[in-house]
Design a protein around this motif. Structure first.
Motif, PDB file in Angstrom:
ATOM      1  N   LYS A 155       0.816  -1.229   0.000  1.00 61.78           N
ATOM      2  CA  LYS A 155       0.000   0.000   0.000  1.00 61.78           C
ATOM      3  C   LYS A 155       0.848   1.277   0.000  1.00 61.78           C
ATOM      4  O   LYS A 155       0.585   2.177  -0.815  1.00 61.78           O
ATOM      5  CB  LYS A 155      -0.953  -0.014   1.182  1.00 61.78           C
ATOM      6  N   VAL A 159       0.577   4.039  -3.013  1.00 61.85           N
ATOM      7  CA  VAL A 159       0.147   5.419  -2.739  1.00 61.85           C
ATOM      8  C   VAL A 159       1.218   6.406  -3.212  1.00 61.85           C
ATOM      9  O   VAL A 159       0.898   7.435  -3.820  1.00 61.85           O
ATOM     10  CB  VAL A 159      -0.164   5.602  -1.238  1.00 61.85           C
ATOM     11  N   ARG A 169      -0.394  15.789 -13.168  1.00 62.23           N
ATOM     12  CA  ARG A 169      -1.683  16.389 -13.472  1.00 62.23           C
ATOM     13  C   ARG A 169      -2.377  15.755 -14.688  1.00 62.23           C
ATOM     14  O   ARG A 169      -2.796  16.459 -15.615  1.00 62.23           O
ATOM     15  CB  ARG A 169      -1.555  17.916 -13.667  1.00 62.23           C
ATOM     16  N   ARG A 191      -9.781  -0.991   0.603  1.00 61.05           N
ATOM     17  CA  ARG A 191      -9.124   0.064   1.374  1.00 61.05           C
ATOM     18  C   ARG A 191      -7.923   0.629   0.611  1.00 61.05           C
ATOM     19  O   ARG A 191      -7.662   1.829   0.638  1.00 61.05           O
ATOM     20  CB  ARG A 191      -8.666  -0.464   2.727  1.00 61.05           C
ATOM     21  N   ALA A 195      -7.538   4.473  -0.624  1.00 62.52           N
ATOM     22  CA  ALA A 195      -6.414   5.364  -0.316  1.00 62.52           C
ATOM     23  C   ALA A 195      -5.885   6.017  -1.585  1.00 62.52           C
ATOM     24  O   ALA A 195      -5.605   7.217  -1.616  1.00 62.52           O
ATOM     25  CB  ALA A 195      -5.290   4.580   0.376  1.00 62.52           C
ATOM     26  N   ASN A 198      -8.252   8.670  -2.698  1.00 62.94           N
ATOM     27  CA  ASN A 198      -8.129   9.895  -1.902  1.00 62.94           C
ATOM     28  C   ASN A 198      -6.980  10.755  -2.409  1.00 62.94           C
ATOM     29  O   ASN A 198      -7.080  11.978  -2.496  1.00 62.94           O
ATOM     30  CB  ASN A 198      -7.896   9.557  -0.427  1.00 62.94           C
ATOM     31  N   VAL A 199      -5.888  10.106  -2.734  1.00 61.80           N
ATOM     32  CA  VAL A 199      -4.725  10.851  -3.258  1.00 61.80           C
ATOM     33  C   VAL A 199      -5.094  11.495  -4.600  1.00 61.80           C
ATOM     34  O   VAL A 199      -4.823  12.669  -4.837  1.00 61.80           O
ATOM     35  CB  VAL A 199      -3.510   9.913  -3.432  1.00 61.80           C
ATOM     36  N   SER A 201      -7.999  12.291  -5.686  1.00 56.55           N
ATOM     37  CA  SER A 201      -8.982  13.343  -5.447  1.00 56.55           C
ATOM     38  C   SER A 201      -8.307  14.621  -4.984  1.00 56.55           C
ATOM     39  O   SER A 201      -8.671  15.730  -5.389  1.00 56.55           O
ATOM     40  CB  SER A 201      -9.975  12.841  -4.402  1.00 56.55           C
ATOM     41  N   TYR A 202      -7.288  14.489  -4.143  1.00 57.16           N
ATOM     42  CA  TYR A 202      -6.544  15.672  -3.674  1.00 57.16           C
ATOM     43  C   TYR A 202      -5.954  16.430  -4.849  1.00 57.16           C
ATOM     44  O   TYR A 202      -5.933  17.660  -4.876  1.00 57.16           O
ATOM     45  CB  TYR A 202      -5.452  15.232  -2.701  1.00 57.16           C
ATOM     46  N   TYR A 203      -5.461  15.682  -5.842  1.00 60.69           N
ATOM     47  CA  TYR A 203      -4.839  16.313  -6.997  1.00 60.69           C
ATOM     48  C   TYR A 203      -5.847  16.601  -8.109  1.00 60.69           C
ATOM     49  O   TYR A 203      -5.468  16.978  -9.224  1.00 60.69           O
ATOM     50  CB  TYR A 203      -3.692  15.439  -7.529  1.00 60.69           C
ATOM     51  N   ASP A 204      -7.130  16.424  -7.780  1.00 60.89           N
ATOM     52  CA  ASP A 204      -8.190  16.729  -8.752  1.00 60.89           C
ATOM     53  C   ASP A 204      -8.059  15.853  -9.994  1.00 60.89           C
ATOM     54  O   ASP A 204      -8.269  16.312 -11.124  1.00 60.89           O
ATOM     55  CB  ASP A 204      -8.119  18.218  -9.138  1.00 60.89           C
TER      56      ASP A 204
END
Lengths: 306, 727
Positions: A155, A159, A169, A191, A195, A198-199, A201-204
């Motif tokens: 994991k 990640v 990008r 899971r 994770a 989520n990463v 999503s943070y970077y769109d």
């Protein structure tokens, strides 16, 4: 009015695709187009970038996929690679997982190539960064028997590589689950995917899964922004119907270059009673010796599908 | 319906707040995207649009203002991403910025770093020694020319800087705040040589424009920092403006200033944006205090990365009495005073092996990426949020209103591995100690800012703002002796709330030394024009500037403050002048009396030294555009007992080691009404924050839906009544 590749990609991602988005895996073909070997191309980010860009323009692609080689991440973690007929194959798994896989071997070059290429083409074409999915990686490193525990160990590496790719990008981060069956009941897998999502999503960045082996009714449980259906074409209509209820854009991985894709797509649409416009990619990297003219004709035909 | 949007970029979250003409209020938080702040900004816009029920383009086309508090400039200084600048100064004074002032090697560092005398170093300068040139010129302290400027000398020195790669110039000459003529001449010479319409044109920043105040080193550093961050900020603001324009907002962006006001981006000096977010929060607290009757407020904001503290005394924000430090650089901007320490929800707990395995929290933060371990974004270090989750204070399904699901197993795992096991503790006790330690740090710092600076904390209310404020306030308030806490209805996005309601305002300042009282002759100054002239000049500047913003002089309210001191004392005391113009010596007498009273208030009456005479050293004219304050929606009161649907059930919460996990009542904030009261121990969950009410505290909701937390085991001191208007 003609829709540009960028417009097609943006429309697809916002759920308003006016036509299919063409994004086959063309890495080996790109090496041939620029007169180099796949191994040599993958060793130099400049060559890699130029080759993919040139090939994408030659074929009129809507989006360019970088990193569509499911041996890159295993190699970066320490697995040995054996080159046969110009194609990499995984040899022995690593004794211990290497640190900072994003800075190792061919994966480092692929990430650098993605960074350079996406900066240049982003305004005109879609950008897709591909990496080995967790289930496939676990089976490559630990075998089927060791997959469950292997996922926990892998994991952090997954990640970190996802983050490295997201920093370039792309529009979509596509996890290649090419060698493993995706099971929604596997909580560790969910899971790990969560994770990575989520990463992204943070970077769109949209989080996508290329699924080669799956149960159609289970796919929604993975909560992906984009699902590309590969593997058995007979399962695709059921999967399209099941996923059609969600607003997630869908993709199909088809045997491009043989002239049969348009019929396959029409059949899927008829059976699933869906008018979805798909992202169309190839079921595996297109062969280096593919008939380019035939491929171009098929892609033109697919572009006209409505 | 016109929307007013406030955006506050924090270290971990980007907060967004909207007020609408019809009383509509919307708020949201998104993770701060440090790789490109505009991504998080636009995510926030899309979320606000979604909450409003309108498409983004419609929402933005109906928006009147976007007020933005950004950290872009501060980040550029910290990360050293600014341009290569050249400094032009008076010959013989080229080393001023390298010598600095006294112990400025300690500016901007923590106490622990300051004490590490073996390792502490002056920071790497923003301008290297080979990029500093001295020109032959000299003015005296009255602004009279002693040595005229030589054009040839300037050209030669400028060319040397260009040859060494200068991408812009800062000009800071001695006594330029008294007479800026030579600085203006240098700028003209550079602009003639490198005209604006040519590719080789280079920007020029004058210290007399940026900071017309005495103090060679801080004036020069203020100009340098401004020039250093200007380009980075301009790019960011332009990019954002274009994105907003493409999305439907066609007006100029307004930027929040650290002086407590806002201005259009095109009328903002970059250096005034530093640390503007907490100042916006303080503004919101001062505004809200007028409706709750709180004149004396300790403003606190516990976010993901930092804990900010500010003091509002008698309804006024404390400002200007200190030397603001930006990163490691002493400046003289007239910023509102806010203290920040590295203590937030994302602060990392670690074991200090060099200090005998002591548990420490912060100042490092996990930020928004990877964030706390429980965010499941690859974070491998335990944080305060992880501890709060393990202790049961947070609901893993309610974080950010359910938009971000937390993983308690990951939190427990990382606390067990990094803290509990090495210290031989249970996971719960390790988490409890992490929480207690960060509360102690915050409490101690707040005590320092309140009690040790001459305020009686017993008459203050504490405003608990920030995403984690309401979850920790009752615990750190205990260290200060404060017994009344207000967690405002928008506490978790308070900086954005403050930004959304801030007025157009700027502070115009000038250093001028006037002896207004001579002890030996027992005489007040006759020359009233020496006072009125600088005020008039500042007023003209302010009116001209605000006219360019589109405002009429009649809409502007002026407030004059003066830096005053006895004789040649080092420290200055700020005094608000009752009038803008002096008419006679009696007015000077009144000023002296005000100064002496203020001085006695701070230092005691015995410390006064009228024998030194009384001096004015600086003029600060605040120009504020008077617009109507927004009306916050008011709800009708309900009975003290909450409705049954407000009670969500119970959850095991670890309050104290001796009790272990205790089943604790959980309430839904959205189902509570003004007048409802809840005694601790209890937890109240709102979509944006969590209220933690320990035993001995009681929660009530006022008519503005603010949460009021009061100690029930001791009497709460009443705020003293204040006579006079607050505005």
């Amino acid at each position: 009015m003609m829709i540009t590749p960028r417009q097609a990609m943006d429309g697809y991602l916002s759920g308003r695709a006016a036509r299919p988005v063409l994004a086959p895996f063309v890495e080996r073909l790109a090496a041939r187009v620029t007169g180099t070997s796949y191994q040599a191309m993958g060793a130099d980010a400049g060559n890699y970038t130029a080759a993919l860009s040139k090939t994408a323009n030659l074929l009129g692609l809507d989006a360019v996929v970088v990193g569509a080689d499911d041996t890159l991440l295993a190699e970066a973690l320490g697995a040995t690679i054996v080159w046969r007929d110009g194609r990499p194959e995984l040899g022995a798994p690593p004794l211990a997982l290497a640190d900072e896989p994003a800075m190792q071997a061919r994966l480092k070059v692929a990430i650098e190539a993605a960074s350079r290429l996406f900066q240049v083409i982003r305004g005109a074409q879609g950008c897709i960064a591909a990496m080995t999915g967790p289930a496939t990686l676990a089976s490559q490193i630990y075998g089927q028997a060791g997959m469950a525990d292997g996922l926990s160990a892998l994991k952090p590496a997954l990640v970190s590589v996802a983050e490295a790719y997201c920093k370039t990008r792309p529009d979509i981060l596509l996890l290649l689950e090419t060698q493993s069956h995706l099971s929604a009941g596997d909580s560790r897998l969910r899971r790990t995917l969560s994770a990575i999502k989520n990463v992204a999503s943070y970077y769109d960045v949209r989080f996508g899964i290329y699924a080669a082996s799956y149960v159609p009714a289970d796919l929604a449980a993975f909560n992906a922004d984009v699902i590309v259906l590969g593997g058995d074409e007979s399962l695709m209509p059921e999967a399209v119907s099941a996923l059609g209820q969600s607003s997630s854009p869908l993709g199909l991985a088809l045997p491009m270059g043989r002239g049969a894709c348009a019929d396959i797509i029409r059949s899927i649409q008829d059976t699933s009673k869906s008018e979805t416009m798909f992202l169309l990619t190839s079921s595996g990297d297109i062969a280096a010796d593919a008939d380019i003219e035939r491929l171009r004709n098929e892609l033109s035909q697919l572009r006209e599908l409505r | 319906m016109g929307f007013n949007i406030g955006i506050d970029i924090g270290g971990t979250f980007t907060d967004c707040f909207v007020t609408g003409d019809s009383g509509l209020i919307l708020a949201c938080k998104t993770p701060t995207t440090h790789y490109d702040l505009s991504v998080g900004f636009m995510k926030g816009m899309r979320e606000l649009a979604r909450l409003s029920g309108k498409p983004l383009d419609v929402f933005l086309s109906e928006t009147d203002s976007v007020r933005y508090s950004t950290t872009v400039g501060t980040n550029a200084v910290i990360e050293r991403t600014g341009p290569k600048l050249g400094l032009i100064t008076t010959a013989g004074f080229e080393d001023t910025i390298f010598l600095g002032r006294a112990r400025n090697w300690a500016d901007g560092v923590s106490m622990a770093e300051m004490r590490d005398q073996a390792r502490i170093r002056k920071p790497e300068p923003l301008i290297q020694p080979d990029m500093v040139v001295g020109i032959r010129e000299r003015m005296d302290s009255a602004g009279q020319v002693l040595m005229p400027l030589s054009r040839e000398d300037v050209l030669e020195k400028v060319q040397a800087l260009v040859d060494r790669g200068a991408m812009g110039f800062v000009v800071s000459l001695l006594w330029s705040f008294m007479n800026p003529e030579h600085e203006h001449m240098v700028k003209e010479i550079i602009e003639e040589e490198y005209p604006e319409d040519y590719l080789g044109s280079l920007p020029v920043v004058l210290s007399s424009d940026v900071s017309a105040k005495s103090g060679e080193y801080p004036r020069t550093m203020t100009a340098i920092v401004n020039a250093y961050i200007h380009g980075v900020m301009a790019d960011e603001i332009n990019k954002l403006s274009n994105e907003l324009r493409d999305s439907g907002f066609k007006r100029p962006i307004t930027l929040v200033h650290n002086t407590g006001g806002t201005k259009k981006a095109s009328r903002t000096r970059a250096v005034l944006t530093h640390n503007a977010g907490p100042v916006a929060g303080m503004y919101g607290a001062a505004f809200q205090g007028r409706s709750t009757g709180d004149q004396n407020i300790v403003f606190t904001d516990m976010g993901g990365t930092s804990f900010d503290i500010g003091v509002i005394a008698n309804g006024e924000m404390k400002s200007h009495d200190f030397i603001p430090v930006i990163d490691r650089w002493r400046t003289n901007i007239p910023a509102v005073e806010v203290k920040s320490i590295g203590a937030g929800g994302g602060s990392i707990a670690w074991i200090n092996k060099l200090m005998g395995n002591a548990l420490e929290v912060g100042p490092q933060s996990a930020g928004s990426m990877p964030g706390p371990a429980c965010y499941d974004q690859g974070g491998a270090e335990p944080t305060v949020t992880d501890a709060d989750l393990v202790l049961g204070f947070y609901n893993p399904d309610n974080y950010l209103g359910g938009k971000m699901l937390l993983d308690p197993d990951l939190a427990a795992e990382v606390i067990e591995k990094k803290i509990a096991r090495p210290l031989g503790l249970s996971v719960a006790e390790a988490a409890w100690r992490i929480r207690r330690l960060v509360d102690a740090q915050m409490g101690q710092e707040t005590f320092n800012e309140v009690a040790l600076k001459g305020h009686d904390p017993r008459i203050f209310s504490l405003y608990a703002c920030g995403g984690a404020g309401a979850a920790h306030a009752c615990d750190f308030a205990g260290y200060i002796g404060i017994k009344r806490i207000v967690a405002p209805f928008s506490s978790s996005v308070y900086g954005a709330f403050g930004a959304s309601i801030m007025k157009i305002k700027e502070v115009w300042e000038r250093s001028r030394s006037l002896k207004i009282f001579q002890w030996a002759r027992q005489k007040y100054l006759d020359d009233i024009e020496s006072f009125n002239r600088p005020v008039r000049e500042l007023k003209e500047l302010a009116i001209r500037d605000l006219r360019l913003e589109g405002y009429d002089e009649r809409q502007i309210k002026f407030t004059l403050e003066l830096d005053m001191r006895y004789g040649s004392q080092y420290n200055l005391t700020k005094v608000t002048s009752p009038r803008l113009e002096i008419a006679s010596a009696d007015d000077f007498r009144e000023l002296c009396e005000l100064f002496m009273a203020r001085y006695a208030e701070i230092y005691s009456a015995e410390a006064g030294f009228p024998q030194g005479g009384v001096n004015i050293e600086g003029f600060f004219l605040t120009a504020e555009v008077m617009t109507e304050d927004p009306r916050l929606p008011v709800e009708k009161s309900a009975p003290a007992t909450p409705e049954s649907q407000a009670h969500k059930g119970k959850r095991a919460v670890f309050w104290e080691p001796k009790e272990g996990y205790v089943d604790t009542d959980i309430y839904d904030w959205t189902a509570l009404h003004p007048g409802n009261m809840i005694a601790g121990p209890a937890i109240i969950e709102s979509p944006q924050t969590t209220f933690v009410i320990p035993k001995g505290w009681q929660f009530s909701m006022d008519t503005f839906r603010n949460g009021i937390l009061e100690r029930t085991d001791v009497a709460v001191a009443k705020q003293p009544e204040r006579i006079g208007s607050l505005s």
